[in-house]
Design a protein around this motif. Sequence first.
Motif, mmCIF file in Angstrom:
data_model
loop_
_atom_site.group_PDB
_atom_site.id
_atom_site.type_symbol
_atom_site.label_atom_id
_atom_site.label_comp_id
_atom_site.label_asym_id
_atom_site.label_seq_id
_atom_site.Cartn_x
_atom_site.Cartn_y
_atom_site.Cartn_z
ATOM 1 N N LEU A 62 0.820 -1.214 0.000
ATOM 2 C CA LEU A 62 0.000 0.000 0.000
ATOM 3 C C LEU A 62 0.853 1.262 0.000
ATOM 4 N N ALA A 63 2.120 1.121 0.392
ATOM 5 C CA ALA A 63 3.040 2.258 0.366
ATOM 6 C C ALA A 63 3.699 2.289 -1.009
ATOM 7 N N LYS A 64 3.277 3.240 -1.838
ATOM 8 C CA LYS A 64 3.756 3.279 -3.218
ATOM 9 C C LYS A 64 3.969 4.712 -3.670
ATOM 10 N N ASP A 65 4.817 4.865 -4.662
ATOM 11 C CA ASP A 65 5.057 6.162 -5.279
ATOM 12 C C ASP A 65 4.166 6.282 -6.505
ATOM 13 N N LEU A 66 3.452 7.395 -6.602
ATOM 14 C CA LEU A 66 2.461 7.595 -7.650
ATOM 15 C C LEU A 66 2.816 8.799 -8.500
ATOM 16 N N GLU A 67 2.726 8.630 -9.807
ATOM 17 C CA GLU A 67 2.873 9.728 -10.758
ATOM 18 C C GLU A 67 1.485 10.145 -11.241
ATOM 19 N N PHE A 68 1.195 11.429 -11.176
ATOM 20 C CA PHE A 68 -0.065 11.968 -11.668
ATOM 21 C C PHE A 68 0.210 12.898 -12.845
ATOM 22 N N ASP A 69 -0.609 12.762 -13.887
ATOM 23 C CA ASP A 69 -0.550 13.661 -15.044
ATOM 24 C C ASP A 69 -1.945 14.194 -15.339
ATOM 25 N N ALA A 70 -2.000 15.423 -15.792
ATOM 26 C CA ALA A 70 -3.285 16.007 -16.180
ATOM 27 C C ALA A 70 -3.851 15.256 -17.373
ATOM 28 N N SER A 71 -5.142 14.946 -17.315
ATOM 29 C CA SER A 71 -5.789 14.240 -18.424
ATOM 30 C C SER A 71 -6.717 15.149 -19.223
ATOM 31 N N THR A 72 -6.910 16.389 -18.792
ATOM 32 C CA THR A 72 -7.721 17.358 -19.534
ATOM 33 C C THR A 72 -7.034 18.717 -19.458
ATOM 34 N N ALA A 73 -7.603 19.659 -20.164
ATOM 35 C CA ALA A 73 -7.051 21.018 -20.164
ATOM 36 C C ALA A 73 -7.179 21.653 -18.783
ATOM 37 N N TRP A 74 -6.215 22.472 -18.462
ATOM 38 C CA TRP A 74 -6.234 23.201 -17.192
ATOM 39 C C TRP A 74 -5.987 24.689 -17.408
ATOM 40 N N GLU A 75 -5.720 25.087 -18.649
ATOM 41 C CA GLU A 75 -5.323 26.456 -18.967
ATOM 42 C C GLU A 75 -6.553 27.346 -19.101
ATOM 43 N N TYR A 76 -7.022 27.857 -17.976
ATOM 44 C CA TYR A 76 -8.226 28.684 -17.963
ATOM 45 C C TYR A 76 -7.967 30.016 -17.264
ATOM 46 N N ALA A 77 -8.654 31.032 -17.750
ATOM 47 C CA ALA A 77 -8.842 32.274 -17.007
ATOM 48 C C ALA A 77 -10.278 32.283 -16.508
ATOM 49 N N ILE A 78 -10.546 32.989 -15.412
ATOM 50 C CA ILE A 78 -11.899 33.021 -14.851
ATOM 51 C C ILE A 78 -12.385 34.463 -14.713
ATOM 52 N N ASP A 79 -13.701 34.609 -14.743
ATOM 53 C CA ASP A 79 -14.356 35.888 -14.472
ATOM 54 C C ASP A 79 -14.885 35.827 -13.047
ATOM 55 N N THR A 80 -14.238 36.515 -12.142
ATOM 56 C CA THR A 80 -14.590 36.386 -10.720
ATOM 57 C C THR A 80 -15.988 36.915 -10.413
ATOM 58 N N SER A 81 -16.540 37.760 -11.270
ATOM 59 C CA SER A 81 -17.896 38.280 -11.020
ATOM 60 C C SER A 81 -18.953 37.210 -11.190
ATOM 61 N N THR A 82 -18.581 36.065 -11.772
ATOM 62 C CA THR A 82 -19.563 34.993 -12.012
ATOM 63 C C THR A 82 -19.469 33.869 -10.990
ATOM 64 N N LEU A 83 -18.648 34.009 -9.972
ATOM 65 C CA LEU A 83 -18.501 32.950 -8.971
ATOM 66 C C LEU A 83 -19.813 32.702 -8.237
ATOM 67 N N GLN A 84 -20.200 31.453 -8.133
ATOM 68 C CA GLN A 84 -21.403 31.053 -7.423
ATOM 69 C C GLN A 84 -21.085 29.904 -6.470
ATOM 70 N N PHE A 85 -21.537 30.038 -5.225
ATOM 71 C CA PHE A 85 -21.301 29.000 -4.223
ATOM 72 C C PHE A 85 -22.359 27.919 -4.336
ATOM 73 N N VAL A 86 -21.945 26.654 -4.249
ATOM 74 C CA VAL A 86 -22.850 25.509 -4.352
ATOM 75 C C VAL A 86 -22.677 24.641 -3.113
ATOM 76 N N ASN A 87 -23.771 24.382 -2.426
ATOM 77 C CA ASN A 87 -23.751 23.535 -1.230
ATOM 78 C C ASN A 87 -24.660 22.345 -1.452
ATOM 79 N N ASN A 88 -24.098 21.157 -1.492
ATOM 80 C CA ASN A 88 -24.861 19.914 -1.613
ATOM 81 C C ASN A 88 -24.643 19.083 -0.364
ATOM 82 N N PRO A 89 -25.338 19.422 0.727
ATOM 83 C CA PRO A 89 -25.094 18.710 1.993
ATOM 84 C C PRO A 89 -25.401 17.231 1.859
ATOM 85 N N PRO A 90 -24.627 16.387 2.515
ATOM 86 C CA PRO A 90 -24.868 14.945 2.413
ATOM 87 C C PRO A 90 -26.246 14.594 2.972
ATOM 88 N N PRO A 91 -27.036 13.832 2.244
ATOM 89 C CA PRO A 91 -28.394 13.517 2.713
ATOM 90 C C PRO A 91 -28.425 12.878 4.086
#
Length: 658
Positions: free
Chosen positions: A557-586
């Motif tokens: 269970l003790a292992k070394d792991l390599e992670f690579d991005a599998s999708t695009a990550w190169e984004y800019a954001i518009d901070t005026s559009t930020l919306q908070f989402v709360n999905n409490p566990p049922p």
Amino acid sequence: MTQSFTFLVIAGSLLSAASGQTGLAPKQYLSLPLGSIRPTGWLYDQLMVQTNGLAGHEHEFYDYVSETDWMGGPSYYSSLEEAGSYWFNAMVPNGILANNSGIIQRSQEFLDYVLANQDSTGWMGPEVNTTKPRYLWGRYPFMFGAIQMVEYNPDLTDQVVDALYKFVNLANQMLHNNGEGVEAWTQTRWEDFVMTLQWLYDFHPNGNEALLVDTMEQLKYTGVPWEKVFESQYFPTTATDDLPNPLGYVLSWHGVNMAEGLKALPATYRFTHNQSDLDRASEGWDLLFQYHGRPSGIYAADEYLAGLEAARGTELCLVVETMFSGSYLYQVIGDPKYVDRVERIAYNALPAELTGDFWSRQYLQQQNQIAAKNMTPDPFPNDGPYSNVFGLEPNYPCCTVNHPQGWPKFITNAFVTTADQSSLAQVYLGPFQTKTTLATENPVTVTVNTIYPFSDSLNTTITAAKAFTYYVRIPSWVVNGTISINGGAATAVSPNNGLQAVQVKAGTTTFTLNLPAEITTESRPHGSVAVHRGPLHYAFDIPRTSKILTQNGEQPLAKDLEFDASTAWEYAIDTSTLQFVNNPPPSGTLPSPVFDSGLPPLSMTVTACPINWPIAGSTFAASPPTNPACTGAQKTITLTPYGATKLRIGEFPVFTAN
């Protein structure tokens, strides 16, 4: 060097005497003995994730702390130089809070072995019966662990206190002998020994007050002068890669040394009684985070202080040591800025640096981390290209044995009493239960039911034999918080110095806190921004592929792991559009482990667009581009709590949506 040591010792003694005060200055708040505070709910589950992961099993197979080594004899002697001390300091509270009999037994065996092998001079550790030079520092974390064991099991008091005094007498002689035992690392970490000496002074002075204070002074004035390191004219305001250290103490800019050194001036204040020590401690804290801080709550040091660039690293040892130092700073000084930040670190930076199951850890984490792999080139001038791999011991082994102190010490410092022990205060918010007896023989039990920081509400039940004033911290980020006592109408919170007072009567008192927060953005270099709400920092969780690099032969269970991005990550954001989402566990119960991709119930949405964002080499993101142009259609992306991400963008370029 001898002359300067002598001068400084004299100066320190005169300074202490000039204050007209003797003894140790009191703390603002007192910690409770180990075991008095227990995690409940999701926090207990998180502790069990750690216990069932690398932390709780490394003593079974990991060479540096395997019990077959130190119980067998000679291999033990390398363990008290660093690894064994670190492990013991962390696993004593981990085992007790998790009620893990195996870890408790191993901790007791380790204590017994060390004390049984203390030599006739009083020395403890690997240099017994050898010709190796004796350096003091490696014993300091061991002492912290021994103190915790005494707190939990007072039957150990005489044995531990006697052994500590034997060592103190020897150390005092060594320090008076031209600073014997003080090399570069001991010079930076003397404050840990001072805290041990102050524990002896507070609880077991045994007529040795003069010896204890003299040893404190000797440690300070043969060590790094932290009051100078934290002075603005000497403090580095950029990455230190090419900067000469003006004081000559190169290791004072080392990240972990800095994290431990944060305790030095409050510890000094207790024996000098000089307000200037506290003032400089506060100034140094602010300088550190102003010039090297991270939105995750911690600061950057990929070996040495690393400035503000998002690709630079933060060591895992640094994370847990800063948490411990922040708790101590609060207890001595009482400024809520320390515990506000520790809570941010605990709920963001700490879990981000380990896999969700806590079986693999990084040496260095990055704010913008687009891969975790062998990096060529790498952005860390003083650390190797393997440093951000998740594994058993990437780069250096210290974090493997030291990281488990993070959660247990966060828990054990979650409540404090006032200096007169008449009142109790909850300073870290989360699910806890504590039992203690306050002054005038007032037994008190407190139960906090909450999924905070994944919710804004906390329900607290207090039972007490007598009336007293209870305090609960209201974080600085709370907006329009309310409190309802015994089912009454909700009223606005009105904290004083960060603490809300609740008048508790004999019997049972209940209250509900609602602590909402607003979405905020933090300005970062190159015009980029970081996103927060309450104690949580939010980041784009980059989907990833995973590859096993190595696996431990004894514990797969003790292992070394390599992670690579599998999708695009190169984004800019518009901070005026930020919306908070709360999905409490049922069910009201959070998933286990909660700090992994897609599992926290909180998130944000934001409008984003793809941009040209270069990479440096082939494995890490260049600095966020300033005022980038969109290269494609706008889309909505989701931001999640930083602590649950393993690849991420935490500092974004910005644009304005159509």
